[in-house]
Scaffold this motif. Sequence first.
Motif, PDB file in Angstrom:
ATOM      1  N   THR A  75       1.060  -1.302  -0.015  1.00  0.00           N
ATOM      2  CA  THR A  75       0.008   0.000   0.104  1.00  0.00           C
ATOM      3  C   THR A  75       0.891   1.094   0.194  1.00  0.00           C
ATOM      4  N   ARG A  76       2.091   1.036   0.403  1.00  0.00           N
ATOM      5  CA  ARG A  76       2.946   2.367   0.511  1.00  0.00           C
ATOM      6  C   ARG A  76       2.560   3.171   1.430  1.00  0.00           C
ATOM      7  N   ASP A  77       2.057   2.733   2.418  1.00  0.00           N
ATOM      8  CA  ASP A  77       1.557   3.557   3.772  1.00  0.00           C
ATOM      9  C   ASP A  77       2.649   3.538   4.668  1.00  0.00           C
ATOM     10  N   ILE A  78       2.841   4.548   5.420  1.00  0.00           N
ATOM     11  CA  ILE A  78       4.091   4.697   6.368  1.00  0.00           C
ATOM     12  C   ILE A  78       3.214   4.086   7.767  1.00  0.00           C
ATOM     13  N   LEU A  79       4.096   2.842   8.280  1.00  0.00           N
ATOM     14  CA  LEU A  79       3.562   2.373   9.429  1.00  0.00           C
ATOM     15  C   LEU A  79       4.305   2.746  10.737  1.00  0.00           C
TER      16      LEU A  79
END
Length: 229
Positions: free
Chosen positions: A88-92
Amino acid sequence: MATDKSTLEASTREGSGKGAARRLRAKGQIPAVVYGKHLKTPLHISVDPKGIRTAINTPHKLNTLIQLKLGSGGEQVLLKDYQMDPLTRDILHADFIAVRDTDQVKVNLPVVLTGKAAGVLDGGLLTQIRRNLEVWALPGAIPLQIEVDVTNLKINEAIHVNDLKLPEGVSVKTNVNYTIAVLAAPEAAEVAAPAAITSAAPAAAAGKAADPKAADAKAPAAAKAPAKK
């Protein structure tokens, strides 16, 4: 050039582990940690991942100076690291480092070659070896990039870290004199190949003309003389 500055809202978080992180992400937040040599202990906070992207959306990118708003106080920080979902390329998760205006910080800057190298005009090939450089600078005076002028670079010459003219207040702390760029001479084979092809053509033509057997083989057969009666 002064360092770009942004602001980012943050909250103190309780709990740790995967369960706490999942609950934060369900609320649109992610876990983050602030480190710093002047902090007694690291600060465990939560931030909006979209806010991080907005904060570093400046020409300085990851080297943007961020004012972290935390309750009635806050910290001046740089984003040092982050984890991202590969799909998703979301920052975790994010790690920040707290900085002081009077203390130099270590940052990674892009290296940009400028000018037209003299050796290129003579047919040489310019190759950039190092595209990033780790430097130390004050937080408020981090350059956008390290510019390297190659105008006077000639064939068979190179530029190394020790040759760089760094901006005021910027330094490189390394014992390795890294190569930044080299200007090589054209390959001998590339220069000789056209000449070899040119000289081979007349030689081949001369060889064919000097071969009588080849000429006889291609000549039409002579007419036979009439028989005597």
